[in-house]
Motif scaffolding. Structure first.
Motif, PDB file in Angstrom:
ATOM      1  N   GLY A  49       1.166  -1.502   0.133  1.00  0.00           N
ATOM      2  CA  GLY A  49      -0.235   0.378   0.238  1.00  0.00           C
ATOM      3  C   GLY A  49       1.284   1.807   0.596  1.00  0.00           C
ATOM      4  O   GLY A  49       0.678   2.082  -0.488  1.00  0.00           O
ATOM      5  N   ASN A  50       1.825   1.548   0.232  1.00  0.00           N
ATOM      6  CA  ASN A  50       2.400   2.341   0.464  1.00  0.00           C
ATOM      7  C   ASN A  50       3.534   3.168  -0.586  1.00  0.00           C
ATOM      8  O   ASN A  50       3.733   3.523  -1.039  1.00  0.00           O
ATOM      9  CB  ASN A  50       3.966   1.952   2.332  1.00  0.00           C
ATOM     10  CG  ASN A  50       3.127   2.542   3.687  1.00  0.00           C
ATOM     11  OD1 ASN A  50       2.552   3.221   3.825  1.00  0.00           O
ATOM     12  ND2 ASN A  50       3.895   1.381   4.039  1.00  0.00           N
ATOM     13  N   LYS A  51       4.140   1.724  -0.971  1.00  0.00           N
ATOM     14  CA  LYS A  51       4.752   1.617  -2.632  1.00  0.00           C
ATOM     15  C   LYS A  51       3.337   2.192  -3.911  1.00  0.00           C
ATOM     16  O   LYS A  51       3.919   2.894  -4.428  1.00  0.00           O
ATOM     17  CB  LYS A  51       5.208   0.329  -2.758  1.00  0.00           C
ATOM     18  CG  LYS A  51       6.412  -0.220  -2.118  1.00  0.00           C
ATOM     19  CD  LYS A  51       6.724  -1.380  -2.858  1.00  0.00           C
ATOM     20  CE  LYS A  51       8.362  -1.939  -2.556  1.00  0.00           C
ATOM     21  NZ  LYS A  51       8.779  -1.269  -2.694  1.00  0.00           N
ATOM     22  N   ILE A  52       2.123   1.705  -3.521  1.00  0.00           N
ATOM     23  CA  ILE A  52       1.108   2.608  -4.974  1.00  0.00           C
ATOM     24  C   ILE A  52       1.349   3.833  -4.671  1.00  0.00           C
ATOM     25  O   ILE A  52       1.159   4.518  -5.201  1.00  0.00           O
ATOM     26  CB  ILE A  52      -0.596   1.664  -4.505  1.00  0.00           C
ATOM     27  CG1 ILE A  52       0.046   0.061  -4.753  1.00  0.00           C
ATOM     28  CG2 ILE A  52      -1.198   2.240  -5.347  1.00  0.00           C
ATOM     29  CD1 ILE A  52      -1.245  -0.831  -4.782  1.00  0.00           C
ATOM     30  N   ALA A  53       0.574   4.555  -2.829  1.00  0.00           N
ATOM     31  CA  ALA A  53       0.872   5.508  -2.523  1.00  0.00           C
ATOM     32  C   ALA A  53       2.213   6.476  -2.837  1.00  0.00           C
ATOM     33  O   ALA A  53       1.812   7.410  -3.489  1.00  0.00           O
ATOM     34  CB  ALA A  53       0.652   5.991  -1.475  1.00  0.00           C
TER      35      ALA A  53
END
Length: 305
Positions: A7-11
């Motif tokens: 999720g952090n990578k997508i954000a």
């Protein structure tokens, strides 16, 4: 892989590309809420979606599965609004984003999406929000669209066949070369809508609501329109051929080049139906007047332009 890490990578990739969650959702044809769930680690995109994300962010798949950082991938190019629209309308979009046949999409938020040439065959679309969406060239067939919202929706060149639009809302909807064929429109409400070069054929319109609408180049062939009130409406180049018009009111309406012909011979049933139409105060051109008069319609209270 840990969902929060993914999720952090997508954000991070989204923010690096100066994109909002809504803009990313538009490219993937999903809701912004789904993007938010990914970024919070509450859910995970499927493999095909991750592939699409890698194309959008210009990163390879290792970025999502390994320890790579954005700086180790291709430079991220800022994506403008024009690019977003171009990508959203690209004919190369994968099949999953184009074909929603048989999908369970009740109460889905499609408001404002740019989604031309989509297919909704046999889909559950009850109470779905299509407001302000661009659905140009899309097709609905055999779908349940009851109670859905089409306020300001662009339905240009759409075909809506054998689908249930009961209680659907059409406010200032763009209806150009649009076809409603054998669809259920009971309780459907069309308000401040212009129908241009469109068809409402073989459809039961007796319980359909029309308010402040105009009809130009519309074909109502073989539709049931008994008891409808079109008082004060404007009809130009319209065909009511073989339509059932018993007790329909055109009081104070304007009719230019309007046809009320039977499909074949003038049957007694069709003739009697025409006699019940209210043309009080209606204004019509000479040819329309002559055609109705020739079929024995009482036009004593109608006006000739």
């Amino acid at each position: 892989m840990d969902l929060k890490v993914l999720g952090n990578k997508i954000a991070s990739a989204r923010k690096e590309n100066n994109m909002s969650q809504a803009q990313l959702a538009q490219l993937l044809f999903i809701s912004p809420q789904a993007v938010g769930k990914w970024e919070r680690g509450e859910s995970v995109p499927d493999f095909f979606t991750i592939n699409k994300l890698s194309e959008i962010f210009r990163v390879d798949l290792n970025y999502f599965s390994g320890n790579q950082h954005l700086s180790e991938n291709l430079p991220a190019a800022p994506i403008s609004g024009a690019t977003l629209r171009e990508n959203a309308e690209s004919p190369e979009e994968r099949y999953l984003l184009t074909n929603f046949n048989g999908s369970a999409l009740a109460e889905t938020d499609f408001s404002g999406v740019v989604a031309p040439k989509r297919k909704f065959f046999g889909s559950n679309l009850q109470r779905t929000d299509f407001s302000e969406a661009d659905l140009t060239g899309s097709a609905f067939k055999g779908s349940d669209v009851r109670g859905s919202n089409f306020k300001g929706t662009n339905l240009t060149d759409c075909t809506l066949t054998a689908s249930n639009f009961t209680d659907a809302e059409f406010f200032q909807t763009i209806i150009i070369r649009t076809e409603f064929i054998a669809s259920e429109l009971s309780g459907a409400k069309f308000t401040e809508t212009r129908f241009i070069d469109s068809k409402l054929k073989a459809t039961d319109l007796r319980k359909t609501i029309f308010e402040n609408c105009e009809f130009n180049g519309v074909d109502f062939k073989a539709s049931d329109m008994d008891g409808l009130c079109f008082e004060g409406f404007t009809f130009i180049n319209v065909k009511f051929d073989n339509a059932s018009l018993k007790n329909t009111s055109f009081k104070g309406a304007t009719l230019r080049n309007v046809s009320f012909r039977p499909t074949f011979a003038l049957t007694n049933k069709f003739y009697k139906s025409l006699q019940t139409i209210n043309f009080e105060g209606a204004s019509m051109d000479k040819l329309t007047y002559a055609a109705l008069k020739g079929m024995g319609v009482n036009l004593s209270k109608a006006l000739v332009m």
